[in-house]
Design a protein around this motif. Sequence first.
Motif, PDB file in Angstrom:
ATOM      1  N   VAL A   1     -21.449  31.302 -35.799  1.00  0.00           N
ATOM      2  CA  VAL A   1     -21.288  30.109 -34.979  1.00  0.00           C
ATOM      3  C   VAL A   1     -22.035  28.976 -35.655  1.00  0.00           C
ATOM      4  CG1 VAL A   1     -21.005  31.366 -32.815  1.00  0.00           C
ATOM      5  CG2 VAL A   1     -23.277  30.667 -33.549  1.00  0.00           C
ATOM      6  N   PRO A   2     -21.635  27.720 -35.386  1.00  0.00           N
ATOM      7  CA  PRO A   2     -22.355  26.594 -35.981  1.00  0.00           C
ATOM      8  C   PRO A   2     -23.789  26.549 -35.464  1.00  0.00           C
ATOM      9  CG  PRO A   2     -20.290  25.865 -35.001  1.00  0.00           C
ATOM     10  CD  PRO A   2     -20.495  27.288 -34.584  1.00  0.00           C
ATOM     11  N   CYS A   3     -24.676  26.048 -36.287  1.00  0.00           N
ATOM     12  CA  CYS A   3     -26.061  25.904 -35.855  1.00  0.00           C
ATOM     13  C   CYS A   3     -26.600  24.578 -36.366  1.00  0.00           C
ATOM     14  CB  CYS A   3     -26.918  27.059 -36.344  1.00  0.00           C
ATOM     15  SG  CYS A   3     -27.026  27.199 -38.128  1.00  0.00           S
ATOM     16  N   ASN A   4     -27.434  23.963 -35.552  1.00  0.00           N
ATOM     17  CA  ASN A   4     -28.124  22.757 -35.969  1.00  0.00           C
ATOM     18  C   ASN A   4     -29.472  23.186 -36.525  1.00  0.00           C
ATOM     19  OD1 ASN A   4     -26.252  20.723 -35.188  1.00  0.00           O
ATOM     20  ND2 ASN A   4     -26.739  21.228 -33.071  1.00  0.00           N
ATOM     21  N   MET A   5     -29.745  22.829 -37.744  1.00  0.00           N
ATOM     22  CA  MET A   5     -31.027  23.176 -38.321  1.00  0.00           C
ATOM     23  C   MET A   5     -31.477  22.049 -39.218  1.00  0.00           C
ATOM     24  SD  MET A   5     -30.135  26.079 -41.124  1.00  0.00           S
ATOM     25  CE  MET A   5     -28.582  26.056 -41.990  1.00  0.00           C
ATOM     26  N   THR A   6     -32.757  21.885 -39.264  1.00  0.00           N
ATOM     27  CA  THR A   6     -33.355  20.944 -40.196  1.00  0.00           C
ATOM     28  C   THR A   6     -34.063  21.803 -41.224  1.00  0.00           C
ATOM     29  OG1 THR A   6     -33.677  19.348 -38.444  1.00  0.00           O
ATOM     30  CG2 THR A   6     -34.956  19.036 -40.451  1.00  0.00           C
ATOM     31  N   VAL A   7     -33.761  21.566 -42.479  1.00  0.00           N
ATOM     32  CA  VAL A   7     -34.343  22.406 -43.518  1.00  0.00           C
ATOM     33  C   VAL A   7     -35.065  21.562 -44.546  1.00  0.00           C
ATOM     34  CG1 VAL A   7     -32.681  24.294 -43.300  1.00  0.00           C
ATOM     35  CG2 VAL A   7     -32.172  22.410 -44.830  1.00  0.00           C
ATOM     36  N   ALA A   8     -36.144  22.106 -45.040  1.00  0.00           N
ATOM     37  CA  ALA A   8     -36.819  21.502 -46.184  1.00  0.00           C
ATOM     38  C   ALA A   8     -36.388  22.332 -47.376  1.00  0.00           C
ATOM     39  CB  ALA A   8     -38.330  21.569 -45.993  1.00  0.00           C
ATOM     40  N   PHE A   9     -35.694  21.726 -48.288  1.00  0.00           N
ATOM     41  CA  PHE A   9     -35.193  22.516 -49.398  1.00  0.00           C
ATOM     42  C   PHE A   9     -35.526  21.888 -50.733  1.00  0.00           C
ATOM     43  CE2 PHE A   9     -31.702  20.022 -47.656  1.00  0.00           C
ATOM     44  CZ  PHE A   9     -31.202  19.372 -48.761  1.00  0.00           C
TER      45      PHE A   9
ATOM     46  N   PHE B   1     -22.380  29.312 -40.951  1.00  0.00           N
ATOM     47  CA  PHE B   1     -22.722  30.391 -41.868  1.00  0.00           C
ATOM     48  C   PHE B   1     -21.451  30.878 -42.544  1.00  0.00           C
ATOM     49  CE2 PHE B   1     -23.432  35.024 -42.617  1.00  0.00           C
ATOM     50  CZ  PHE B   1     -24.321  34.873 -43.666  1.00  0.00           C
ATOM     51  N   CYS B   2     -21.456  30.886 -43.872  1.00  0.00           N
ATOM     52  CA  CYS B   2     -20.263  31.250 -44.648  1.00  0.00           C
ATOM     53  C   CYS B   2     -20.480  32.513 -45.471  1.00  0.00           C
ATOM     54  CB  CYS B   2     -19.850  30.083 -45.543  1.00  0.00           C
ATOM     55  SG  CYS B   2     -19.386  28.608 -44.610  1.00  0.00           S
ATOM     56  N   GLY B   3     -21.477  33.289 -45.118  1.00  0.00           N
ATOM     57  CA  GLY B   3     -21.654  34.597 -45.727  1.00  0.00           C
ATOM     58  C   GLY B   3     -22.496  34.606 -46.985  1.00  0.00           C
ATOM     59  N   GLU B   4     -22.462  35.755 -47.624  1.00  0.00           N
ATOM     60  CA  GLU B   4     -23.230  35.980 -48.852  1.00  0.00           C
ATOM     61  C   GLU B   4     -22.376  35.629 -50.068  1.00  0.00           C
ATOM     62  OE1 GLU B   4     -25.627  39.582 -51.158  1.00  0.00           O
ATOM     63  OE2 GLU B   4     -24.918  39.896 -49.110  1.00  0.00           O
TER      64      GLU B   4
ATOM     65  N   ILE C   1     -12.592  34.864 -42.630  1.00  0.00           N
ATOM     66  CA  ILE C   1     -11.289  34.223 -42.426  1.00  0.00           C
ATOM     67  C   ILE C   1     -10.517  34.919 -41.305  1.00  0.00           C
ATOM     68  CG2 ILE C   1      -9.804  35.470 -44.083  1.00  0.00           C
ATOM     69  CD1 ILE C   1     -10.009  31.651 -43.759  1.00  0.00           C
ATOM     70  N   ALA C   2     -10.777  36.209 -41.099  1.00  0.00           N
ATOM     71  CA  ALA C   2     -10.093  36.959 -40.048  1.00  0.00           C
ATOM     72  C   ALA C   2     -10.706  36.735 -38.666  1.00  0.00           C
ATOM     73  CB  ALA C   2     -10.115  38.454 -40.372  1.00  0.00           C
ATOM     74  N   SER C   3     -12.001  36.352 -38.613  1.00  0.00           N
ATOM     75  CA  SER C   3     -12.663  36.352 -37.307  1.00  0.00           C
ATOM     76  C   SER C   3     -13.340  35.050 -36.888  1.00  0.00           C
ATOM     77  CB  SER C   3     -13.707  37.463 -37.266  1.00  0.00           C
ATOM     78  OG  SER C   3     -14.753  37.173 -38.192  1.00  0.00           O
ATOM     79  N   SER C   4     -13.507  34.099 -37.794  1.00  0.00           N
ATOM     80  CA  SER C   4     -14.296  32.912 -37.453  1.00  0.00           C
ATOM     81  C   SER C   4     -13.479  31.626 -37.537  1.00  0.00           C
ATOM     82  CB  SER C   4     -15.515  32.807 -38.383  1.00  0.00           C
ATOM     83  OG  SER C   4     -16.176  31.580 -38.168  1.00  0.00           O
ATOM     84  N   ASP C   5     -13.196  31.047 -36.372  1.00  0.00           N
ATOM     85  CA  ASP C   5     -12.506  29.759 -36.358  1.00  0.00           C
ATOM     86  C   ASP C   5     -13.376  28.671 -36.986  1.00  0.00           C
ATOM     87  OD1 ASP C   5     -10.215  30.789 -35.200  1.00  0.00           O
ATOM     88  OD2 ASP C   5     -10.865  30.313 -33.160  1.00  0.00           O
TER      89      ASP C   5
ATOM     90  N   PHE D   1     -15.419  28.992 -39.508  1.00  0.00           N
ATOM     91  CA  PHE D   1     -15.268  29.115 -40.961  1.00  0.00           C
ATOM     92  C   PHE D   1     -13.900  28.556 -41.387  1.00  0.00           C
ATOM     93  CE2 PHE D   1     -13.836  31.515 -44.716  1.00  0.00           C
ATOM     94  CZ  PHE D   1     -14.805  31.106 -45.617  1.00  0.00           C
ATOM     95  N   LYS D   2     -12.853  28.943 -40.692  1.00  0.00           N
ATOM     96  CA  LYS D   2     -11.509  28.450 -41.033  1.00  0.00           C
ATOM     97  C   LYS D   2     -11.452  26.926 -40.998  1.00  0.00           C
ATOM     98  CE  LYS D   2      -9.327  32.358 -38.861  1.00  0.00           C
ATOM     99  NZ  LYS D   2      -8.482  32.788 -37.749  1.00  0.00           N
ATOM    100  N   ASN D   3     -12.050  26.335 -39.966  1.00  0.00           N
ATOM    101  CA  ASN D   3     -12.025  24.878 -39.837  1.00  0.00           C
ATOM    102  C   ASN D   3     -12.756  24.177 -40.967  1.00  0.00           C
ATOM    103  OD1 ASN D   3     -10.500  24.993 -37.514  1.00  0.00           O
ATOM    104  ND2 ASN D   3     -12.247  24.920 -36.153  1.00  0.00           N
ATOM    105  N   ILE D   4     -13.872  24.712 -41.388  1.00  0.00           N
ATOM    106  CA  ILE D   4     -14.608  24.049 -42.461  1.00  0.00           C
ATOM    107  C   ILE D   4     -13.896  24.222 -43.804  1.00  0.00           C
ATOM    108  CG2 ILE D   4     -16.272  25.836 -43.189  1.00  0.00           C
ATOM    109  CD1 ILE D   4     -18.374  23.474 -42.964  1.00  0.00           C
ATOM    110  N   VAL D   5     -13.216  25.342 -43.997  1.00  0.00           N
ATOM    111  CA  VAL D   5     -12.428  25.542 -45.218  1.00  0.00           C
ATOM    112  C   VAL D   5     -11.260  24.552 -45.234  1.00  0.00           C
ATOM    113  CG1 VAL D   5     -10.866  27.129 -46.417  1.00  0.00           C
ATOM    114  CG2 VAL D   5     -13.092  27.931 -45.625  1.00  0.00           C
ATOM    115  N   ILE D   6     -10.602  24.361 -44.095  1.00  0.00           N
ATOM    116  CA  ILE D   6      -9.488  23.411 -44.018  1.00  0.00           C
ATOM    117  C   ILE D   6      -9.999  21.986 -44.279  1.00  0.00           C
ATOM    118  CG2 ILE D   6      -7.854  22.327 -42.421  1.00  0.00           C
ATOM    119  CD1 ILE D   6      -7.578  25.167 -41.149  1.00  0.00           C
ATOM    120  N   TYR D   7     -11.146  21.628 -43.702  1.00  0.00           N
ATOM    121  CA  TYR D   7     -11.704  20.289 -43.889  1.00  0.00           C
ATOM    122  C   TYR D   7     -12.012  20.016 -45.357  1.00  0.00           C
ATOM    123  CZ  TYR D   7     -14.874  16.350 -43.813  1.00  0.00           C
ATOM    124  OH  TYR D   7     -15.464  15.145 -44.056  1.00  0.00           O
ATOM    125  N   ALA D   8     -12.562  21.014 -46.025  1.00  0.00           N
ATOM    126  CA  ALA D   8     -12.990  20.830 -47.398  1.00  0.00           C
ATOM    127  C   ALA D   8     -11.806  20.851 -48.339  1.00  0.00           C
ATOM    128  CB  ALA D   8     -13.995  21.899 -47.790  1.00  0.00           C
TER     129      ALA D   8
END
Length: 132
Positions: free
Chosen positions: A3-11, A90-93, A119-123, A125-132
């Motif tokens: 699921v989408p998550c809001n996070m602030t990261v220091a990277f 989250f798009c996996g490993e 791709i089989a279970s996460s809308d 993930f599918k939406n972000i792949v389509i957007y990109a």
Amino acid sequence: RPVPCNMTVAFNDGVVEWKNALMLPVNVGGSQSRRGNRFLEGGSRISWFPGASHVPGSAMMARLVPNSEADPSVPVLLYCRAGKSSPYVFCGELGDVEILEENNRRIFVWTLLDFDALIASSDHFKNIVIYA
């Protein structure tokens, strides 16, 4: 299930280091991806442009690039978003990586190990792949 998550990261110029993993928080698609990060081959691969500090021989490159110094037990995890105000998904490993040189830029092309399940279970993930 991702699921989408809001996070602030220091990277560190595009990479978050955890004790047991590395995370790539990536902007994809549209004008939000100033480096040109894109999903390829229907979303089963992604191009990623490392930050300026990630040069061959740097400590981070040794952790990211499979070689004698890289620890194969440390996974590289991918989180993507469609823009700065969008939540990360989250798009996996990430698995195998091909490193290309183009116009004096290094381009990493990663394989998404969890692509089939996502791709089989996460809308999300599918939406972000389509957007990109």
